[in-house]
Design an enzyme around this catalytic site. Structure first.
Site, PDB file in Angstrom:
ATOM      1  N   SER A  39       0.834  -1.190   0.000  1.00 57.67           N
ATOM      2  CA  SER A  39       0.000   0.000   0.000  1.00 57.67           C
ATOM      3  C   SER A  39       0.882   1.258   0.000  1.00 57.67           C
ATOM      4  CB  SER A  39      -0.945  -0.045   1.210  1.00 57.67           C
ATOM      5  OG  SER A  39      -1.904   0.964   1.154  1.00 57.67           O
ATOM      6  N   HIS A  86      -2.456  -1.347  -4.427  1.00 58.12           N
ATOM      7  CA  HIS A  86      -3.916  -1.415  -4.521  1.00 58.12           C
ATOM      8  C   HIS A  86      -4.476  -0.013  -4.398  1.00 58.12           C
ATOM      9  CE1 HIS A  86      -4.455  -2.030   0.152  1.00 58.12           C
ATOM     10  NE2 HIS A  86      -3.803  -0.929  -0.155  1.00 58.12           N
TER      11      HIS A  86
END
Length: 205
Positions: free
Chosen positions: A102, A127
């Site tokens: 992330s 993501h």
């Protein structure tokens, strides 16, 4: 994080002025090495930003090593570190050890071009940003729009730093995408995979 800090070893140095002790992270900071270890949040972001600014003030042209082992965390905290990395004049070399997920992967790819690295067994995840909120329907729509804008900004920056198109990263970030070090290299998140400390890094430190 608190338990980990309680286990930090101390380093003792002898000099003409006597004996001095440092926690290991403070000692490594003298070698221009910063650790981003654990969740990205406001407290960690403030600490990393302060260390970046301090090292730049000491030597504005000498590289800074940012070692990343992070599951990600708060987007705004990550953006604060990203902007500080771009703001200072000292080049920031990034290295993933363990995992960069992330916002961890976002900061990994934001390092100095040509100096973004990972260890062989590192795991990288990209993501789209997520968020949870409650409230009136109108407020929820406002939050949803903010997440959409944040996703657009992150996708654009990933594409710019990695030499890919916006559409490629938009598809990649649609769901959790785990990458090996080799796959991260192929995607342009890193520039090379290293198995041992490089001579240049030792000289820079």
């Amino acid at each position: 994080m608190r338990e980990a800090m309680q286990l930090v070893p101390m380093v003792v140095e002898q000099s003409s002025r006597g004996e001095r002790s440092f926690d290991i992270y403070s000692r490594l900071l003298r070698e221009r090495i910063i650790f981003l270890n654990g969740e990205v949040n406001d407290a960690v972001s403030a600490l990393v930003c302060a260390q970046l600014l301090f090292l730049e003030a000491e030597s504005p042209k000498k590289p800074i090593q940012l070692y990343i082992n992070s599951p990600g965390g708060v987007v705004t905290s990550g953006f604060a570190m990203y902007d500080t990395m771009r703001y200072i004049r000292a080049p920031v070399h990034t290295l993933c050890m363990g995992t960069a997920r992330s916002m961890g992967s976002f900061l990994l790819m934001a390092g100095e071009a040509g100096e973004r690295t990972a260890l062989p067994n590192a795991s990288i995840l990209v993501h789209q940003p997520s968020g949870g909120f409650q409230g009136q329907a109108s407020d929820m729509l406002i939050h949803a729009e903010e997440i959409r804008r944040t996703k657009h900004r992150m996708t654009r920056l990933y594409a710019e730093h990695c030499g890919r198109t916006y559409e490629e990263f938009e598809r990649a970030m649609d769901r959790d995408r785990f990458m090996t070090a080799e796959e991260a290299l192929e995607w342009g998140l890193i520039d090379r995979i290293i198995t041992e400390r490089e001579i240049g890094a030792e000289r820079d430190a």
